[in-house]
Structure formats: structure tokens, C-alpha cells
Design a protein around this motif. Structure first.
Motif, PDB file in Angstrom:
ATOM      1  N   GLN A  78       0.830  -1.203   0.000  1.00 37.62           N
ATOM      2  CA  GLN A  78       0.000   0.000   0.000  1.00 37.62           C
ATOM      3  C   GLN A  78       0.869   1.260   0.000  1.00 37.62           C
ATOM      4  N   GLU A  79       1.946   1.254   0.779  1.00 35.38           N
ATOM      5  CA  GLU A  79       2.832   2.420   0.828  1.00 35.38           C
ATOM      6  C   GLU A  79       3.531   2.647  -0.513  1.00 35.38           C
ATOM      7  N   ALA A  82       1.104   4.007  -3.066  1.00 37.29           N
ATOM      8  CA  ALA A  82       0.831   5.425  -2.844  1.00 37.29           C
ATOM      9  C   ALA A  82       1.979   6.294  -3.363  1.00 37.29           C
ATOM     10  N   ASP A  85       1.808   6.273  -7.176  1.00 31.13           N
ATOM     11  CA  ASP A  85       0.721   7.146  -7.649  1.00 31.13           C
ATOM     12  C   ASP A  85       1.136   8.609  -7.582  1.00 31.13           C
ATOM     13  N   ARG A  86       1.798   8.982  -6.501  1.00 27.09           N
ATOM     14  CA  ARG A  86       2.261  10.375  -6.360  1.00 27.09           C
ATOM     15  C   ARG A  86       3.317  10.698  -7.417  1.00 27.09           C
ATOM     16  N   PRO A 161       4.490  10.176  -0.166  1.00 27.38           N
ATOM     17  CA  PRO A 161       4.059   9.614   1.118  1.00 27.38           C
ATOM     18  C   PRO A 161       5.180   8.856   1.835  1.00 27.38           C
TER      19      PRO A 161
END
Length: 178
Positions: A78-79, A82, A85-86, A161
Motif C-alpha cells: 500500500q505504501e 501510494a 501514484d504520487r 508519502p
């Protein structure tokens, strides 16, 4: 057979020792069989139950470890997703290059090549990264508390993130001049 993996490599992974475990399984099984058959006939059921409890305990510990590893893996996925995606929002899309802190997994999730200037994964030079930045999006991930490398200080600073519940990571992005 296990000596090189135990004493000559800086890191350990259980998969390195699987052949050794397989070879050791045979004499251990023979010893357990001998323990069971050499016990007095009246004790054999007790020895068998004790061995079954030991096996059940071992499997319970392995299941507990598996649960923790799966949970950590889910969080890490998940990290990294993220962060990827960023990076895509910042214009770092395939084909692209990621370097710096945790570049291999971040590059994988972002669909980018990961290149490092030094260390065990050294695969590019500073000049090579600068040259790549002329025609490919390049992102340098900087760990919290660290400064960006000199070649990236003029690039656009952004944040992505955090990993492992830490603070946001700094990223320096070089957009290609097309």
C-alpha cells in the motif's frame, strides 16, 4: 553446504538454506523414528503424543510468523503504491528512472527502471543519470534527514508519502527537455 551462506554472505535469506534443510530432514526423521521405536512399548504412545505436540507447536509458530509477514507485506504494498501514484502525478511515468532511497521497490511499483550510483546495485554514473534526465523523467528519492545529491539539488523538490509510518520522503524530479 550451508557454510557459504552462513559465513560468507552479508545478508541471510531462508531460501538459501532450503537445500540444507531438505538434507537435514532425513537424519532428523531417522532420529525421531529411532526415538519412537526404541522407547519401551508402554512409553511409545506418550512419545508419539509428545512428538505430535512439538510438531503442532512448530506449525503454530510458523503460522503466527506467516501472519505477521503477510500483514507487513500488505502495508508495504500500500505504501509503495501510494508513492508510485504520487510520482505519476508529478510526471514520473514510464519510461522513467528512480534512484536513491528504496529505489528498487519504488521503481517497480511506479513502472520505472531503478538505477543506483553506488553500492551493491551500482548500475549508473552521475553523468549517466544527468544524461537520462535530458530525455526521461528521473526521480531521486531522499530519505528523511538526508540531503539530496549535488547533481539533483537544482531539480524540482517535491514530497511523496512516507514509508513505515515515518515522515514524508523528499523527491527531486528532473523533467526531460523535449
Amino acid at each position: 553446504m550451508a557454510t557459504p551462506y552462513l559465513f560468507m554472505i552479508d545478508y541471510a535469506a531462508p531460501r538459501f538454506l532450503l537445500p540444507t534443510y531438505a538434507l537435514l530432514a532425513l537424519p532428523v526423521a531417522e532420529c525421531l523414528r529411532g526415538l519412537l521405536t526404541s522407547a519401551r512399548p508402554g512409553w511409545r504412545p506418550s512419545v508419539a503424543v509428545l512428538l505430535a505436540y512439538a510438531l503442532a507447536g512448530h506449525l503454530a509458530v510458523q503460522y503466527w510468523v506467516l501472519g505477521h509477514v503477510v500483514a507487513r507485506s500488505r502495508v508495504a504494498r500500500q505504501e509503495y503504491t501510494a508513492i508510485a501514484d504520487r510520482l505519476h502525478l508529478l510526471g514520473v511515468r514510464p519510461p522513467c528512472v528512480v534512484t536513491g532511497f528504496d529505489a528498487v521497490p519504488i521503481g517497480y511499483y511506479a513502472g520505472c527502471a531503478s538505477r543506483q550510483i553506488g553500492g551493491h546495485d551500482g548500475s549508473i554514473t552521475t553523468d549517466g543519470l544527468r544524461a537520462a534526465a535530458r530525455h526521461t523523467p528521473v526521480a531521486v528519492i531522499v530519505a528523511p534527514g538526508h540531503k539530496p545529491p549535488a547533481y539533483a539539488r537544482a531539480w524540482r523538490p517535491e514530497t511523496v508519502p512516507p514509508l513505515r509510518g515515518g515522515t514524508d520522503l523528499a523527491v527531486y524530479v528532473a523533467s526531460p527537455q523535449r
